[in-house]
Design a protein around this motif. Sequence first.
Motif, PDB file in Angstrom:
ATOM      1  N   GLU A 159       3.938 -73.346 -55.435  1.00 61.30           N
ATOM      2  CA  GLU A 159       3.510 -74.300 -54.786  1.00 61.30           C
ATOM      3  C   GLU A 159       4.634 -75.631 -55.207  1.00 61.30           C
ATOM      4  O   GLU A 159       4.576 -75.950 -56.131  1.00 61.30           O
ATOM      5  N   THR A 206      -4.268 -74.165 -44.826  1.00 61.03           N
ATOM      6  CA  THR A 206      -3.908 -73.468 -46.281  1.00 61.03           C
ATOM      7  C   THR A 206      -4.037 -71.966 -46.050  1.00 61.03           C
ATOM      8  O   THR A 206      -3.282 -71.209 -46.470  1.00 61.03           O
ATOM      9  N   GLU A 207      -5.391 -71.594 -45.473  1.00 61.97           N
ATOM     10  CA  GLU A 207      -5.574 -70.257 -45.576  1.00 61.97           C
ATOM     11  C   GLU A 207      -4.938 -69.599 -44.659  1.00 61.97           C
ATOM     12  O   GLU A 207      -4.361 -68.463 -44.994  1.00 61.97           O
ATOM     13  N   ASP A 215      -1.420 -69.056 -46.367  1.00 67.24           N
ATOM     14  CA  ASP A 215      -1.484 -68.226 -47.403  1.00 67.24           C
ATOM     15  C   ASP A 215      -1.467 -66.754 -47.041  1.00 67.24           C
ATOM     16  O   ASP A 215      -1.068 -65.914 -47.464  1.00 67.24           O
TER      17      ASP A 215
END
Length: 390
Positions: free
Chosen positions: A3, A15-16, A19
Motif C-alpha cells: 500500500e 477497498t474490498e 483487493d
Amino acid sequence: MTEITGAPVCPPAVTELRDRVAAFVRERVMPGEPVLDAGGPEAATLLRSLQREARAEGLWALPLPAELGGQDLPLASYAHVAEAEGASDHGPAALGSAPLLDALMLWRHGTPAVRDRYPARLAAGDLRACYAMTEPGVPGTDPFLTATRAVPRDGGGWRVSGRKWFTSAAADADLVTVLARTDGEAPDREGLSLLLVPARTPGFRVVRELPVLGAGGQWEIALDDVAVDAAHLVGERGEALAVAGERLQLGRTLRCLRWLGQARRAFDLMRERAATRTGSRGPLGDLQLIQRHVFESLLALRTTRPLVYEAVARLDAGLDARVEVGLAKVAAARTLQQVADAAIQVHGAEGLGPDTPLPALFRTGRAARILDGPDELHIASVARRALRMP
C-alpha cells in the motif's frame, strides 16, 4: 502489493472490491503473462478463460455503463480499482474494462445505428475495437496535418484512403475508429472527422506489426478506398477533435492509474529483493546505495499519485482537466520508468532477463513518455495554460 499511502486513501466501500481485483490480477493474470505476451491462439484461449472467471466472480466490466452490461462504477471509485487492475498490462482485458474508451465514445457520439449495434457488444467482449489517429511521416502531436482523406461517395457515405500506424491491437480488431480529413486542407483546424470502419471492409488491411522496444502490440494499417456507411460517422462532421479530446483526457488518466499500479509492482519487487538478497557483506537492503533507490522510488510514487487523483477528481466532476491530465501523464510515465529502472538495478543481471516482469515494466515506462503524447507536448501545453492563469 504494498500500500503506497498518502492522499487519496481508498474509500472503505471500495477497498474490498479493489483487493479482490488485486488478488485476481496477482493470482490469475500475472502467472499467465508469458503466454498472453506471446499472442496467438493459446493467448486467446487463456484470455477467454480469464474473462469467464472474472464474470463468475462479479468483477467484469466494472467501470462500463449499466446500459451496456457494465457495473457503472464511478470514476472516482474505479480509479482505485484501475491501479490494482493495471499492475498487469493484461488486467484490463481480462476484467472487461479495456473497451471502456471505445464503448463510451460510440455510446455518447455514435448515430442511433451505431449505438444500437456496437457498444454493448464491445462491453460484452464479443467485439474488439481500436483507435487509429497517428500516421507515418506526420507528427503525431499535430493532428491538423492528418493526410488520411474521406470523400463523399455516390449514394451516401464515404470513401477513406490513407495509412495509420502505432495503432494498438489493430490486428485483432473488428472495428477501427479512423481520424480523417473530410473538409478543407492541411493544416486547417477544421474539417477533421471520425469514421468507424469495420475491419473486414474491402480495402482495409494490416500492413505490419511495429514492435516497440522489441514488444508487439502496435500495428500499421492501410485504407485503400474503403467504403464507410454514412451512419458510421462518429460525432459531427468536422468535429473530430472535440470527441478525441474527451476520449484522450479520460484515456490518459486511466493509463496513468495503470502505470501507477505497474510502478507499485516494480517497487514491491525491489523491496523484496533488497530484503531477502544476502551477500558476503550482509543483506542487500543494508547498503546505503540500495536504500537510496528505495527512497527515490517511494518519493516518486507518493508525489505522483496525488497528481493523478487530482486529474481523476476534475474529470469525475465534469471540469476541464487539461492541466491536471498533462501533469499526471508526464509524472506517471516518468515514475514508472524510474521505479522499474531502480528495481532492475537492485536485481542486477536477473532484472534484465526473462525471470522477472521488470524488462516489460521498464519498456512500458519508456514507451509511455512518447506514445499517447510525448513529454514535450504535455510540458508545453501545460506551461502555456499556466502562463495564462490569473
